[in-house]
Design an enzyme around this catalytic site. Structure first.
Site, PDB file in Angstrom:
ATOM      1  N   ASP A  31      -0.345  25.924  28.273  1.00  0.00           N
ATOM      2  CA  ASP A  31       0.064  24.529  28.438  1.00  0.00           C
ATOM      3  C   ASP A  31      -0.998  23.572  27.908  1.00  0.00           C
ATOM      4  O   ASP A  31      -0.685  22.549  27.300  1.00  0.00           O
ATOM      5  CB  ASP A  31       0.320  24.231  29.922  1.00  0.00           C
ATOM      6  N   ASP A  35      -0.413  20.859  25.040  1.00  0.00           N
ATOM      7  CA  ASP A  35      -0.680  19.430  25.262  1.00  0.00           C
ATOM      8  C   ASP A  35      -1.616  18.866  24.196  1.00  0.00           C
ATOM      9  O   ASP A  35      -1.456  17.729  23.743  1.00  0.00           O
ATOM     10  CB  ASP A  35      -1.289  19.214  26.647  1.00  0.00           C
ATOM     11  N   SER A  79      11.802  12.973  31.370  1.00  0.00           N
ATOM     12  CA  SER A  79      10.503  13.611  31.541  1.00  0.00           C
ATOM     13  C   SER A  79       9.581  12.584  32.195  1.00  0.00           C
ATOM     14  O   SER A  79      10.024  11.484  32.539  1.00  0.00           O
ATOM     15  CB  SER A  79       9.973  14.054  30.174  1.00  0.00           C
ATOM     16  N   LEU A  80       8.307  12.939  32.375  1.00  0.00           N
ATOM     17  CA  LEU A  80       7.345  12.010  32.958  1.00  0.00           C
ATOM     18  C   LEU A  80       6.230  11.729  31.968  1.00  0.00           C
ATOM     19  O   LEU A  80       5.746  12.636  31.285  1.00  0.00           O
ATOM     20  CB  LEU A  80       6.729  12.586  34.238  1.00  0.00           C
ATOM     21  N   GLU A 108       2.928  13.256  45.338  1.00  0.00           N
ATOM     22  CA  GLU A 108       3.357  14.617  45.619  1.00  0.00           C
ATOM     23  C   GLU A 108       2.766  15.554  44.567  1.00  0.00           C
ATOM     24  O   GLU A 108       2.261  15.100  43.535  1.00  0.00           O
ATOM     25  CB  GLU A 108       4.886  14.720  45.580  1.00  0.00           C
ATOM     26  N   LYS A 110       2.816  18.231  41.470  1.00  0.00           N
ATOM     27  CA  LYS A 110       3.655  18.435  40.287  1.00  0.00           C
ATOM     28  C   LYS A 110       3.866  19.937  40.126  1.00  0.00           C
ATOM     29  O   LYS A 110       2.955  20.669  39.754  1.00  0.00           O
ATOM     30  CB  LYS A 110       2.997  17.854  39.037  1.00  0.00           C
ATOM     31  N   ASP A 112       4.962  23.548  38.777  1.00  0.00           N
ATOM     32  CA  ASP A 112       5.044  24.179  37.461  1.00  0.00           C
ATOM     33  C   ASP A 112       6.096  25.280  37.532  1.00  0.00           C
ATOM     34  O   ASP A 112       5.802  26.468  37.607  1.00  0.00           O
ATOM     35  CB  ASP A 112       3.680  24.759  37.067  1.00  0.00           C
ATOM     36  N   ARG A 131      17.825  21.947  33.683  1.00  0.00           N
ATOM     37  CA  ARG A 131      17.642  20.650  33.033  1.00  0.00           C
ATOM     38  C   ARG A 131      18.155  20.678  31.601  1.00  0.00           C
ATOM     39  O   ARG A 131      18.691  19.694  31.104  1.00  0.00           O
ATOM     40  CB  ARG A 131      16.159  20.294  33.034  1.00  0.00           C
ATOM     41  N   GLU A 165      12.434  22.207  41.618  1.00  0.00           N
ATOM     42  CA  GLU A 165      11.934  23.256  40.720  1.00  0.00           C
ATOM     43  C   GLU A 165      12.114  24.627  41.371  1.00  0.00           C
ATOM     44  O   GLU A 165      11.758  24.821  42.539  1.00  0.00           O
ATOM     45  CB  GLU A 165      10.437  23.064  40.438  1.00  0.00           C
ATOM     46  N   TYR A 213      12.590  17.653  45.355  1.00  0.00           N
ATOM     47  CA  TYR A 213      11.749  16.470  45.510  1.00  0.00           C
ATOM     48  C   TYR A 213      12.436  15.166  45.136  1.00  0.00           C
ATOM     49  O   TYR A 213      11.837  14.102  45.257  1.00  0.00           O
ATOM     50  CB  TYR A 213      10.480  16.612  44.666  1.00  0.00           C
ATOM     51  N   LYS A 301      -2.182  14.923  35.196  1.00  0.00           N
ATOM     52  CA  LYS A 301      -2.367  16.331  34.854  1.00  0.00           C
ATOM     53  C   LYS A 301      -3.798  16.754  35.167  1.00  0.00           C
ATOM     54  O   LYS A 301      -4.754  16.139  34.704  1.00  0.00           O
ATOM     55  CB  LYS A 301      -2.070  16.574  33.372  1.00  0.00           C
ATOM     56  N   CYS A 396     -24.082  56.257  33.288  1.00  0.00           N
ATOM     57  CA  CYS A 396     -24.756  57.516  33.631  1.00  0.00           C
ATOM     58  C   CYS A 396     -24.150  58.720  32.915  1.00  0.00           C
ATOM     59  O   CYS A 396     -24.620  59.851  33.094  1.00  0.00           O
ATOM     60  CB  CYS A 396     -24.730  57.729  35.142  1.00  0.00           C
ATOM     61  N   CYS A 409     -16.342  56.429  38.411  1.00  0.00           N
ATOM     62  CA  CYS A 409     -17.547  57.220  38.193  1.00  0.00           C
ATOM     63  C   CYS A 409     -17.871  57.916  39.511  1.00  0.00           C
ATOM     64  O   CYS A 409     -18.078  57.240  40.531  1.00  0.00           O
ATOM     65  CB  CYS A 409     -18.715  56.328  37.770  1.00  0.00           C
TER      66      CYS A 409
END
Length: 650
Positions: A31, A35, A79-80, A108, A110, A112, A131, A165, A213, A301, A396, A409
């Site tokens: 991500d 971005d 979107s935001l 609140e 966010k 994912d 969506r 979500e 939400y 973010k 060893c 080992c």
């Protein structure tokens, strides 16, 4: 490079990654890197005015998959807009506040996950959809109905459309991957791959949640005229929600974001930021929208915890139990405020399940100060090569023993790496807390002073330490003083310091709480150990086997003979809180959260993080949030600090 040519390249690259992410649920870039590319594109488009019709700045979302019925949303799903710095956030908040006379914002987490929209009529779930591209989504009603915690019937008996979500909790993902032939890449991918799968058993097997939400439509809008009332509606109608919600002014909003940022790695869900909205719905209508974003909301973010990098080599580290851990040497990347050059995998089996190869790109995640972990492969290339399974210990040269997915080992006494890791663990802060003894000094102690057991630390002399490079009086005295101070240690720290396989700090604390002496613990049988909270068959067998090993018992006895004095917990006092479930919310001037938790546990309380019908008390401090409100709605006894202190005294 010509700026228009660069825009063409960016649009093509971002769209390819977006198709992999949104449509195939198979991300090939992190991500943070996505971005970064998008930010570069936005900047160039603003500078040149050159915008391609298929630019990702002009559309968001996923292509509709064949096999799913199309669903046209009743309104566009936006979107935001986002910000990444406190300065940007304050500027947005102050602009909204001054221009529109707004003084209250909701905060609140966010999520994912995968956005879903659910339509209810007469209290019954009629349809659920993704969506999609924001205008048309996919009908996933059957898939959403397979989410056990998602309400098929709600209290509100009129038309309403809610949004949230679909998520897979981190703990559920870890449990799933332990048993899976093909591990899932990450929690977001796990949820998206299940919801957008025509096989309903996939959804059921992944044990998803859906955290709601927002309300897109409702027959009685006056009952949800603020985000606070929307939040209450979500809770009162039985939807999953994450208990982080606050109403804040400008300054408090910034502080709440910092608070969420500090705890994000401790949450059992993946979040990549926080969402800030104007609380009053009527004010939102005056503030309005852009083509892509509502102007009345913004996403802050957090710094990326996940990135992509290329594996250059695999080296093998031998731990204190002899287990080999593969460490990937990767191209350096900035991750969570630090340059990262190495990332870990669990074992050779993990390499095979995740299909990690040298010269392939991988997703890596960094949490707190822990070495980053390889989550999954992003992409293979023509020069990608398989990792060769080692046959002998790299330190060893002992022939390795294979146990399931792990390599060991077997050389307990003479493997320098096993001894080194044992000593480092023994001296660590949550064990014996011997300051100053770290990996480089441990190597000196082993190589030059023949330290081959934690017991030997307690017989070191100043004269011996002064023979080591870079050791002077002060450094030698500090280490010897710290060793001496470590002799008085809590029982839980001592148990943890022993390095018993599968026994971490929490289990050490539970063992110390349940046994009155070291001797009792050493003589405990497996059935008895399994009666302790969080101790299952595997952990119980590890503890039992450890104390049945003569070498380990001799070391424990030698530590006691060297002067280690174990301090045992005080017996739990009978009180008003004995056997009660308590939830703490808000802040307190008299206690830190940890101090209050310890105090209540010493009085026999079980301190929980969530309010439910099984909660006996809620301790409410200043700025108590939604936990307080839920306690009121459930009729749970709420104590302020004065009432708490009175009960503690009584």
């Amino acid at each position: 490079m010509d700026k228009k040519l660069r825009i063409n390249e960016l649009v093509k690259e971002i769209n390819e990654h977006s198709y992999n992410y949104y449509t195939l649920d198979n991300p090939t870039i992190s991500d943070a890197d996505w971005d970064k590319l998008l930010d570069e594109l936005v900047s160039l488009e603003k500078e040149t005015g050159y915008i391609l019709p298929n630019s990702p700045t002009q559309n968001v979302g996923a292509t509709i998959l064949k096999g799913f019925k199309k669903v046209k949303h009743s309104q566009k799903l936006y979107s935001l807009d986002k910000c990444n710095t406190e300065e940007e956030l304050r500027s947005w908040l102050q602009n909204i506040s001054s221009k529109f006379k707004v003084d209250q914002f909701s905060v609140e987490v966010k999520y994912d996950g995968l956005r879903i929209v659910a339509l209810y009529e007469n209290g019954e779930l009629i349809q659920a959809s993704t969506r999609g591209n924001g205008i048309v989504g996919e009908d996933v009603t059957a898939q959403v109905k397979m989410i056990n915690s998602f309400p098929k019937v709600i209290n509100y008996k009129k038309h309403v459309i809610v949004m949230g979500e679909a998520m897979m909790r981190n703990s559920v993902l870890e449990a799933y991957n332990r048993q899976a032939d093909e591990p899932l890449k990450n929690a977001r991918n796990a949820a998206a791959g299940a919801i957008r799968n025509l096989d309903l058993s996939v959804v059921k097997d992944r044990n998803l949640n859906a955290y709601m939400y927002d309300i897109l439509e409702i027959e009685e809008p006056e009952i949800v005229d603020t985000q606070e009332k929307v939040h209450d509606f979500i809770i009162n109608n039985g939807f999953d929600y994450w208990d982080i919600f606050a109403l804040c002014d400008v300054n408090a909003t910034v502080e709440k974001i910092k608070e969420i940022d500090n705890i994000k790695n401790d949450l059992d869900i993946c979040i990549d930021g926080a969402v800030i909205k104007v609380n009053d719905i009527e004010s939102r209508e005056a503030i309005g929208y852009t083509n892509k974003f509502p102007k009345w909301a913004i996403a802050y973010k957090f710094e990326a915890q996940e990135k992509t990098s290329k594996v250059r080599d695999i080296v093998w580290q031998v731990g204190r139990t002899g287990r080999l851990t593969p460490i990937a040497e990767i191209d350096p990347v900035e991750l969570a405020g630090a340059e990262v050059k190495r990332a870990t995998l669990n074992n050779y089996g993990d390499i095979k399940r995740k299909d990690v190869k040298i010269n392939s790109t991988v997703f890596i995640r960094r949490s707190n100060e822990v070495i980053p972990e390889i989550l999954s492969v992003a992409q293979h290339f023509e020069d990608s090569i398989d990792v060769v399974k080692p046959t002998h210990c790299p330190y060893c040269n002992a022939e390795l023993v294979e146990d399931g997915a792990n390599l060991f080992c077997p050389n307990k006494d003479n493997c320098i790496s096993r001894l080194s890791q044992q000593l480092i663990h023994f001296c660590s802060r949550n064990a014996m807390d011997i300051e100053g003894i770290r990996s480089k000094i441990v190597e000196q102690l082993i190589d030059e002073l023949d330290v081959n057991s934690p017991v030997d630390l307690y017989y070191l002399t100043k004269e011996e330490l002064l023979t080591l490079d870079n050791f002077k009086d002060t450094k030698s005295n500090n280490i010897l003083d710290s060793i001496e101070a470590s002799k008085d240690c809590d029982f839980a720290n001592f148990i943890y310091a022993l390095g018993i396989e599968n026994v971490g700090q929490k289990t050490s604390f539970e063992l110390a709480k349940n046994y009155n002496s070291l001797e009792e613990l050493m003589n405990a049988n497996i059935d008895e150990l399994m009666q302790i909270e969080d101790v299952g068959q595997v952990v119980a067998e590890s503890i039992y086997d450890y104390f049945k090993n003569d070498h380990n018992v001799n070391m424990v006895n030698a530590l006691i003979s060297a002067g280690v004095n174990i301090k045992y917990p005080k017996p739990i006092e009978e009180s008003a809180f004995t056997g009660k479930t308590v939830v703490i919310t808000g802040s307190f001037t008299e206690y830190s959260r940890n101090e209050l938790t310890d105090l209540l546990q010493s009085k026999g309380a079980k301190v929980s993080s969530a309010v439910s019908k099984n909660t006996d008390f809620v301790i409410a401090g200043e700025n108590a949030g939604s936990k307080y409100d839920k306690a009121v709605s459930l009729g749970i006894k709420i104590l302020d600090i004065e009432e708490l202190n009175n009960l503690l005294k009584s």
